[in-house]
Scaffold this active site. Sequence first.
Site, PDB file in Angstrom:
ATOM      1  N   ARG A   6       0.830  -1.204   0.000  1.00  0.00           N
ATOM      2  CA  ARG A   6       0.000   0.000   0.000  1.00  0.00           C
ATOM      3  C   ARG A   6       0.862   1.250   0.000  1.00  0.00           C
ATOM      4  NH1 ARG A   6      -3.373  -1.364   5.228  1.00  0.00           N
ATOM      5  NH2 ARG A   6      -1.256  -1.867   5.793  1.00  0.00           N
ATOM      6  N   ARG A  62       3.886   4.742 -16.548  1.00  0.00           N
ATOM      7  CA  ARG A  62       4.310   4.540 -17.940  1.00  0.00           C
ATOM      8  C   ARG A  62       5.692   5.142 -18.218  1.00  0.00           C
ATOM      9  NH1 ARG A  62       1.823   0.508 -17.647  1.00  0.00           N
ATOM     10  NH2 ARG A  62      -0.430   0.553 -17.732  1.00  0.00           N
ATOM     11  N   CYS A  74      -7.028   3.329 -12.716  1.00  0.00           N
ATOM     12  CA  CYS A  74      -7.427   4.413 -11.806  1.00  0.00           C
ATOM     13  C   CYS A  74      -8.903   4.287 -11.463  1.00  0.00           C
ATOM     14  CB  CYS A  74      -7.222   5.769 -12.456  1.00  0.00           C
ATOM     15  SG  CYS A  74      -5.526   6.311 -12.543  1.00  0.00           S
ATOM     16  N   GLU A  77     -11.778   7.548  -5.384  1.00  0.00           N
ATOM     17  CA  GLU A  77     -11.826   7.195  -3.963  1.00  0.00           C
ATOM     18  C   GLU A  77     -13.211   7.545  -3.412  1.00  0.00           C
ATOM     19  OE1 GLU A  77     -10.279   5.765  -0.435  1.00  0.00           O
ATOM     20  OE2 GLU A  77      -9.159   5.844  -2.307  1.00  0.00           O
ATOM     21  N   ARG A  89      -4.006   7.172  -3.668  1.00  0.00           N
ATOM     22  CA  ARG A  89      -3.661   5.918  -2.987  1.00  0.00           C
ATOM     23  C   ARG A  89      -3.333   4.846  -4.017  1.00  0.00           C
ATOM     24  NH1 ARG A  89      -7.068   5.688   2.459  1.00  0.00           N
ATOM     25  NH2 ARG A  89      -7.977   7.754   2.388  1.00  0.00           N
ATOM     26  N   TYR A 107       3.792   5.966   2.902  1.00  0.00           N
ATOM     27  CA  TYR A 107       2.857   7.081   3.068  1.00  0.00           C
ATOM     28  C   TYR A 107       3.663   8.369   3.070  1.00  0.00           C
ATOM     29  CZ  TYR A 107      -0.624   3.575   3.981  1.00  0.00           C
ATOM     30  OH  TYR A 107      -1.471   2.515   3.836  1.00  0.00           O
ATOM     31  N   ARG A 115      -1.745   6.509   8.033  1.00  0.00           N
ATOM     32  CA  ARG A 115      -1.125   5.378   8.721  1.00  0.00           C
ATOM     33  C   ARG A 115       0.242   5.786   9.287  1.00  0.00           C
ATOM     34  NH1 ARG A 115      -3.033   0.040   8.184  1.00  0.00           N
ATOM     35  NH2 ARG A 115      -1.608  -0.226   9.923  1.00  0.00           N
TER      36      ARG A 115
END
Length: 121
Positions: A6, A62, A74, A77, A89, A107, A115
């Site tokens: 993540r 790319r 994509c 969210e 994210r 992050y 987080r």
Amino acid sequence: MIRGVRGATTVEKNNSEEILDATKQLLKQMIELNNIKPYDVAQILVSATSDVNSTFPAKALRSFDGWQYVPIMCMKEMDVPDGLARCIRVMMTINTDIDQKEIQHVYLKGAVLLRPDLSHS
């Protein structure tokens, strides 16, 4: 074994250059910290908050040599009240022998708030 890596970052402004630069930085750290090779990646999912819409953040991948065949997509969210603004994210699904607890999630910028326990900033 299949694992998820993540990552998240934020941008100050909704413009193509900043979105692509921030996404490149995020992907680069995720790849380097976890020693990920393109042939080990099953897919990459990228989500962005509704205030990030000047370009597709996935376009950033790319520009990485050897990554042109990695499936990337994509999506928008969820629009959660009081959610983190201008956030991108990433969920990278990889094949690896690394234990779950050894995966290094990334992050950056304002996304550290999501987080702080997993942040390397």
